[in-house]
Design a protein around this motif. Sequence first.
Motif, mmCIF file in Angstrom:
data_model
loop_
_atom_site.group_PDB
_atom_site.id
_atom_site.type_symbol
_atom_site.label_atom_id
_atom_site.label_comp_id
_atom_site.label_asym_id
_atom_site.label_seq_id
_atom_site.Cartn_x
_atom_site.Cartn_y
_atom_site.Cartn_z
ATOM 1 N N ASP A 39 0.530 -1.195 -0.120
ATOM 2 C CA ASP A 39 -0.159 0.323 0.095
ATOM 3 C C ASP A 39 0.981 1.188 0.122
ATOM 4 O O ASP A 39 1.755 1.422 0.539
ATOM 5 C CB ASP A 39 -0.579 -0.400 0.793
ATOM 6 C CG ASP A 39 -2.041 -0.860 0.922
ATOM 7 O OD1 ASP A 39 -1.828 -1.826 0.330
ATOM 8 O OD2 ASP A 39 -2.429 -0.773 2.535
ATOM 9 N N GLY A 40 0.861 2.402 -0.812
ATOM 10 C CA GLY A 40 0.758 3.157 -0.855
ATOM 11 C C GLY A 40 2.586 3.666 -1.981
ATOM 12 O O GLY A 40 2.764 4.301 -1.708
ATOM 13 N N LEU A 91 -9.598 0.165 -6.024
ATOM 14 C CA LEU A 91 -8.381 -0.654 -5.506
ATOM 15 C C LEU A 91 -7.322 -0.010 -5.945
ATOM 16 O O LEU A 91 -6.705 0.338 -4.482
ATOM 17 C CB LEU A 91 -8.336 -1.579 -6.987
ATOM 18 C CG LEU A 91 -7.353 -2.748 -6.238
ATOM 19 C CD1 LEU A 91 -7.010 -2.857 -5.061
ATOM 20 C CD2 LEU A 91 -6.839 -3.766 -7.418
ATOM 21 N N ILE A 92 -7.010 1.013 -6.282
ATOM 22 C CA ILE A 92 -5.930 1.785 -7.006
ATOM 23 C C ILE A 92 -6.521 3.804 -7.329
ATOM 24 O O ILE A 92 -7.902 3.520 -7.399
ATOM 25 C CB ILE A 92 -4.931 1.618 -8.620
ATOM 26 C CG1 ILE A 92 -5.957 1.751 -9.546
ATOM 27 C CG2 ILE A 92 -4.690 0.369 -8.677
ATOM 28 C CD1 ILE A 92 -5.757 1.542 -11.203
ATOM 29 N N LYS A 93 -5.438 4.459 -7.165
ATOM 30 C CA LYS A 93 -5.584 6.407 -7.856
ATOM 31 C C LYS A 93 -4.362 6.208 -8.657
ATOM 32 O O LYS A 93 -3.749 6.050 -8.866
ATOM 33 C CB LYS A 93 -5.641 6.737 -6.326
ATOM 34 C CG LYS A 93 -7.244 6.160 -4.964
ATOM 35 C CD LYS A 93 -7.234 7.682 -4.639
ATOM 36 C CE LYS A 93 -8.620 7.252 -3.850
ATOM 37 N NZ LYS A 93 -9.449 8.194 -3.041
ATOM 38 N N GLU A 144 7.875 8.714 -2.555
ATOM 39 C CA GLU A 144 7.202 7.909 -3.553
ATOM 40 C C GLU A 144 6.695 8.312 -4.262
ATOM 41 O O GLU A 144 6.349 8.447 -5.627
ATOM 42 C CB GLU A 144 6.388 7.351 -2.289
ATOM 43 C CG GLU A 144 5.743 5.542 -3.405
ATOM 44 C CD GLU A 144 6.633 5.507 -3.441
ATOM 45 O OE1 GLU A 144 6.950 4.314 -4.746
ATOM 46 O OE2 GLU A 144 8.355 4.450 -2.921
ATOM 47 N N MET A 145 5.848 9.515 -4.442
ATOM 48 C CA MET A 145 5.234 10.591 -5.110
ATOM 49 C C MET A 145 6.458 10.834 -6.728
ATOM 50 O O MET A 145 5.964 10.470 -7.686
ATOM 51 C CB MET A 145 4.309 11.899 -4.639
ATOM 52 C CG MET A 145 2.785 11.493 -3.723
ATOM 53 S SD MET A 145 2.189 11.000 -4.252
ATOM 54 C CE MET A 145 0.902 12.319 -5.450
ATOM 55 N N GLU A 199 -3.297 3.202 1.234
ATOM 56 C CA GLU A 199 -3.515 2.746 2.040
ATOM 57 C C GLU A 199 -4.656 3.226 3.904
ATOM 58 O O GLU A 199 -4.452 4.261 3.629
ATOM 59 C CB GLU A 199 -1.771 3.115 2.652
ATOM 60 C CG GLU A 199 -1.737 2.563 3.950
ATOM 61 C CD GLU A 199 -0.564 2.604 4.704
ATOM 62 O OE1 GLU A 199 -0.335 2.181 5.936
ATOM 63 O OE2 GLU A 199 0.577 3.555 4.183
ATOM 64 N N GLN A 200 -4.776 2.329 3.990
ATOM 65 C CA GLN A 200 -6.506 2.636 4.415
ATOM 66 C C GLN A 200 -5.750 2.101 5.931
ATOM 67 O O GLN A 200 -5.083 1.386 6.344
ATOM 68 C CB GLN A 200 -7.506 1.965 4.139
ATOM 69 C CG GLN A 200 -8.083 1.429 2.665
ATOM 70 C CD GLN A 200 -8.717 2.891 2.460
ATOM 71 O OE1 GLN A 200 -9.369 3.640 3.669
ATOM 72 N NE2 GLN A 200 -8.684 3.053 1.036
#
Length: 242
Positions: free
Chosen positions: A16-17, A47-49, A73-74, A60-61
Amino acid sequence: MALATQIRNRITQLPDGKTFGYDDLRIAKKEYTTAAKALERLQKSGLIKKVSKGVFYKPEQTVFGELTPDYSEMLRPYLFENGKRIAYETGTTLYNRLGLTTQMAFRTKIASRSKRININRGALKADAVKSYAEVTDSNYVILGLLDAFKDIKRIPDSSTGQAIRRLSAILKELDTKQTESLVKYALVYPPRVRALVGAVLQNNGYQGKGLEKLKDSLNPLTSIKLGLKESELPTKSNWYIE
Protein backbone atom coordinates in the motif's frame (compact mmCIF):
# COMPACT_ATOMS: atom_id res chain seq x y z
CA MET A 1 -4.89 -15.68 -18.00
CA ALA A 2 -6.62 -12.46 -19.16
CA LEU A 3 -4.48 -9.32 -19.00
CA ALA A 4 -6.95 -7.58 -16.66
CA THR A 5 -6.66 -10.47 -14.18
CA GLN A 6 -2.86 -10.42 -14.40
CA ILE A 7 -2.83 -6.69 -13.69
CA ARG A 8 -5.15 -7.03 -10.69
CA ASN A 9 -3.05 -9.87 -9.26
CA ARG A 10 0.18 -7.91 -9.64
CA ILE A 11 -1.34 -4.82 -8.03
CA THR A 12 -2.63 -6.77 -5.03
CA GLN A 13 0.95 -7.93 -4.41
CA LEU A 14 2.25 -4.36 -4.27
CA PRO A 15 2.56 -2.67 -0.87
CA ASP A 16 0.00 0.00 0.00
CA GLY A 17 1.18 3.52 -0.77
CA LYS A 18 3.68 2.46 -3.45
CA THR A 19 3.46 4.25 -6.78
CA PHE A 20 3.67 2.17 -9.94
CA GLY A 21 3.40 2.41 -13.69
CA TYR A 22 3.14 0.17 -16.72
CA ASP A 23 6.76 -0.98 -16.40
CA ASP A 24 6.23 -2.08 -12.79
CA LEU A 25 3.26 -4.18 -13.89
CA ARG A 26 5.36 -5.76 -16.68
CA ILE A 27 2.92 -4.61 -19.37
CA ALA A 28 4.18 -4.79 -22.96
CA LYS A 29 3.70 -1.62 -25.04
CA LYS A 30 1.47 -3.47 -27.50
CA GLU A 31 -0.92 -4.13 -24.58
CA TYR A 32 -1.07 -0.54 -23.28
CA THR A 33 -4.53 0.17 -24.72
CA THR A 34 -6.08 -2.91 -23.13
CA ALA A 35 -4.19 -2.27 -19.89
CA ALA A 36 -5.40 1.34 -19.74
CA LYS A 37 -9.01 0.16 -19.81
CA ALA A 38 -8.32 -2.41 -17.08
CA LEU A 39 -6.61 0.23 -14.91
CA GLU A 40 -9.51 2.63 -15.46
CA ARG A 41 -11.92 -0.02 -14.13
CA LEU A 42 -9.68 -0.58 -11.09
CA GLN A 43 -9.74 3.17 -10.41
CA LYS A 44 -13.52 3.19 -10.49
CA SER A 45 -13.59 0.27 -8.07
CA GLY A 46 -11.33 2.18 -5.66
CA LEU A 47 -8.52 -0.37 -5.68
CA ILE A 48 -6.07 2.15 -7.15
CA LYS A 49 -5.81 5.90 -7.61
CA LYS A 50 -4.11 7.94 -10.31
CA VAL A 51 -1.16 10.23 -9.59
CA SER A 52 -0.52 11.39 -13.14
CA LYS A 53 -0.61 9.98 -16.65
CA GLY A 54 0.50 6.35 -16.43
CA VAL A 55 1.31 6.55 -12.69
CA PHE A 56 -0.94 5.06 -9.98
CA TYR A 57 -0.87 3.94 -6.36
CA LYS A 58 -2.77 1.59 -4.09
CA PRO A 59 -4.18 3.75 -1.26
CA GLU A 60 -3.35 2.77 2.29
CA GLN A 61 -6.35 2.54 4.61
CA THR A 62 -5.90 3.45 8.30
CA VAL A 63 -8.17 4.18 11.25
CA PHE A 64 -7.59 7.85 10.44
CA GLY A 65 -8.68 7.44 6.85
CA GLU A 66 -6.95 6.97 3.53
CA LEU A 67 -3.27 7.90 3.21
CA THR A 68 -1.60 9.14 0.05
CA PRO A 69 2.02 8.19 -0.77
CA ASP A 70 4.72 10.32 0.81
CA TYR A 71 6.58 12.95 -1.24
CA SER A 72 9.54 10.73 -2.16
CA GLU A 73 7.28 7.94 -3.33
CA MET A 74 5.21 10.34 -5.43
CA LEU A 75 8.41 11.60 -7.03
CA ARG A 76 9.89 8.15 -7.69
CA PRO A 77 8.20 7.42 -11.07
CA TYR A 78 9.74 10.56 -12.56
CA LEU A 79 13.25 9.38 -11.70
CA PHE A 80 13.02 6.17 -13.71
CA GLU A 81 12.42 5.30 -17.35
CA ASN A 82 11.85 1.77 -18.62
CA GLY A 83 12.83 0.49 -15.20
CA LYS A 84 16.18 2.32 -15.14
CA ARG A 85 17.12 5.34 -13.07
CA ILE A 86 17.66 8.43 -15.21
CA ALA A 87 17.43 11.20 -12.60
CA TYR A 88 17.87 12.13 -8.93
CA GLU A 89 16.85 14.84 -6.49
CA THR A 90 19.37 17.58 -5.91
CA GLY A 91 19.47 21.12 -4.54
CA THR A 92 18.19 22.18 -1.12
CA THR A 93 15.94 19.12 -0.75
CA LEU A 94 18.96 16.83 -1.02
CA TYR A 95 21.21 19.05 1.08
CA ASN A 96 18.64 18.98 3.87
CA ARG A 97 18.70 15.17 3.84
CA LEU A 98 22.49 15.21 3.91
CA GLY A 99 22.42 17.38 7.03
CA LEU A 100 23.95 20.39 5.27
CA THR A 101 21.02 22.72 5.96
CA THR A 102 17.89 22.81 8.09
CA GLN A 103 15.94 24.68 5.42
CA MET A 104 13.37 23.01 3.20
CA ALA A 105 12.66 23.87 -0.42
CA PHE A 106 9.21 24.67 -1.82
CA ARG A 107 10.40 23.19 -5.10
CA THR A 108 12.94 20.43 -5.51
CA LYS A 109 15.41 20.07 -8.37
CA ILE A 110 15.69 16.97 -10.53
CA ALA A 111 18.98 16.32 -12.27
CA SER A 112 19.09 14.23 -15.43
CA ARG A 113 21.43 13.97 -18.38
CA SER A 114 18.97 12.57 -20.89
CA LYS A 115 15.84 14.70 -20.36
CA ARG A 116 14.39 17.75 -18.69
CA ILE A 117 12.01 16.82 -15.87
CA ASN A 118 9.73 19.63 -14.69
CA ILE A 119 6.80 18.82 -12.41
CA ASN A 120 3.91 21.01 -11.28
CA ARG A 121 1.22 18.73 -9.83
CA GLY A 122 -0.35 19.92 -6.60
CA ALA A 123 2.27 19.70 -3.83
CA LEU A 124 4.67 17.95 -6.20
CA LYS A 125 6.81 20.67 -7.77
CA ALA A 126 10.24 20.28 -9.34
CA ASP A 127 12.56 22.10 -11.72
CA ALA A 128 14.90 20.41 -14.17
CA VAL A 129 18.69 20.76 -14.05
CA LYS A 130 21.26 18.98 -16.18
CA SER A 131 23.44 16.40 -14.48
CA TYR A 132 27.17 16.25 -15.17
CA ALA A 133 27.04 12.55 -16.08
CA GLU A 134 24.56 9.90 -17.13
CA VAL A 135 22.57 8.95 -14.05
CA THR A 136 22.43 5.34 -12.86
CA ASP A 137 21.44 3.50 -9.69
CA SER A 138 25.12 3.03 -8.89
CA ASN A 139 26.24 6.67 -9.21
CA TYR A 140 23.35 8.97 -8.30
CA VAL A 141 24.34 9.18 -4.61
CA ILE A 142 27.88 10.19 -5.58
CA LEU A 143 26.59 12.77 -8.08
CA GLY A 144 24.43 14.26 -5.32
CA LEU A 145 27.49 14.65 -3.07
CA LEU A 146 29.41 16.31 -5.88
CA ASP A 147 26.50 18.70 -6.42
CA ALA A 148 26.84 19.72 -2.78
CA PHE A 149 30.53 20.54 -3.32
CA LYS A 150 29.58 22.51 -6.45
CA ASP A 151 26.92 24.53 -4.59
CA ILE A 152 28.90 24.85 -1.35
CA LYS A 153 28.64 28.66 -1.29
CA ARG A 154 24.91 28.59 -2.05
CA ILE A 155 23.67 26.06 0.50
CA PRO A 156 21.03 27.91 2.58
CA ASP A 157 21.71 28.60 6.25
CA SER A 158 25.21 27.11 6.11
CA SER A 159 28.68 28.62 5.92
CA THR A 160 31.32 27.13 3.64
CA GLY A 161 33.24 25.94 6.69
CA GLN A 162 30.18 24.24 8.18
CA ALA A 163 29.43 22.52 4.88
CA ILE A 164 33.03 21.28 4.59
CA ARG A 165 32.89 19.74 8.07
CA ARG A 166 29.69 17.88 7.25
CA LEU A 167 30.88 16.74 3.82
CA SER A 168 34.18 15.59 5.33
CA ALA A 169 32.25 13.40 7.77
CA ILE A 170 30.13 11.96 4.95
CA LEU A 171 33.19 11.16 2.82
CA LYS A 172 34.79 9.31 5.75
CA GLU A 173 31.83 6.93 5.70
CA LEU A 174 32.30 6.01 2.02
CA ASP A 175 33.87 2.64 1.22
CA THR A 176 36.79 2.28 -1.18
CA LYS A 177 34.62 1.67 -4.23
CA GLN A 178 32.43 4.69 -3.48
CA THR A 179 35.48 6.91 -2.92
CA GLU A 180 36.99 5.81 -6.24
CA SER A 181 33.66 6.61 -7.89
CA LEU A 182 33.65 10.03 -6.22
CA VAL A 183 37.09 10.81 -7.67
CA LYS A 184 36.11 9.49 -11.10
CA TYR A 185 33.00 11.65 -11.40
CA ALA A 186 34.62 14.70 -9.77
CA LEU A 187 36.77 14.93 -12.90
CA VAL A 188 33.72 15.96 -14.98
CA TYR A 189 32.76 18.72 -12.51
CA PRO A 190 34.14 22.30 -12.40
CA PRO A 191 37.65 22.96 -10.97
CA ARG A 192 36.36 24.11 -7.57
CA VAL A 193 34.68 20.72 -7.08
CA ARG A 194 37.82 18.81 -8.07
CA ALA A 195 39.91 20.96 -5.73
CA LEU A 196 37.55 20.64 -2.78
CA VAL A 197 37.10 16.89 -3.16
CA GLY A 198 40.86 16.43 -3.39
CA ALA A 199 41.55 18.65 -0.38
CA VAL A 200 38.90 16.98 1.76
CA LEU A 201 40.00 13.45 0.84
CA GLN A 202 43.64 14.35 1.51
CA ASN A 203 42.68 15.92 4.84
CA ASN A 204 40.77 12.73 5.68
CA GLY A 205 43.93 10.69 5.09
CA TYR A 206 42.93 9.16 1.75
CA GLN A 207 45.96 8.16 -0.32
CA GLY A 208 44.40 6.63 -3.43
CA LYS A 209 46.12 7.26 -6.76
CA GLY A 210 43.02 9.09 -7.99
CA LEU A 211 44.17 12.16 -6.04
CA GLU A 212 46.99 12.64 -8.56
CA LYS A 213 44.48 12.82 -11.42
CA LEU A 214 42.44 15.41 -9.55
CA LYS A 215 45.53 17.50 -8.80
CA ASP A 216 46.82 17.26 -12.38
CA SER A 217 43.43 18.43 -13.71
CA LEU A 218 43.81 21.78 -11.95
CA ASN A 219 45.58 24.87 -13.23
CA PRO A 220 48.23 25.81 -10.62
CA LEU A 221 48.08 29.43 -11.78
CA THR A 222 44.39 29.73 -10.93
CA SER A 223 43.30 30.28 -7.33
CA ILE A 224 39.94 28.99 -6.17
CA LYS A 225 38.47 31.60 -3.86
CA LEU A 226 36.08 30.11 -1.29
CA GLY A 227 36.95 32.10 1.84
CA LEU A 228 37.96 29.00 3.77
CA LYS A 229 40.20 29.28 6.82
CA GLU A 230 43.16 26.92 7.14
CA SER A 231 41.66 25.63 10.38
CA GLU A 232 38.55 24.60 8.42
CA LEU A 233 40.50 22.75 5.73
CA PRO A 234 44.24 22.44 6.52
CA THR A 235 45.06 20.96 3.08
CA LYS A 236 43.46 23.79 1.12
CA SER A 237 46.72 25.40 -0.04
CA ASN A 238 47.81 22.11 -1.64
CA TRP A 239 44.80 22.44 -3.93
CA TYR A 240 45.05 26.14 -4.79
CA ILE A 241 42.09 27.03 -2.55
CA GLU A 242 41.93 30.40 -0.80
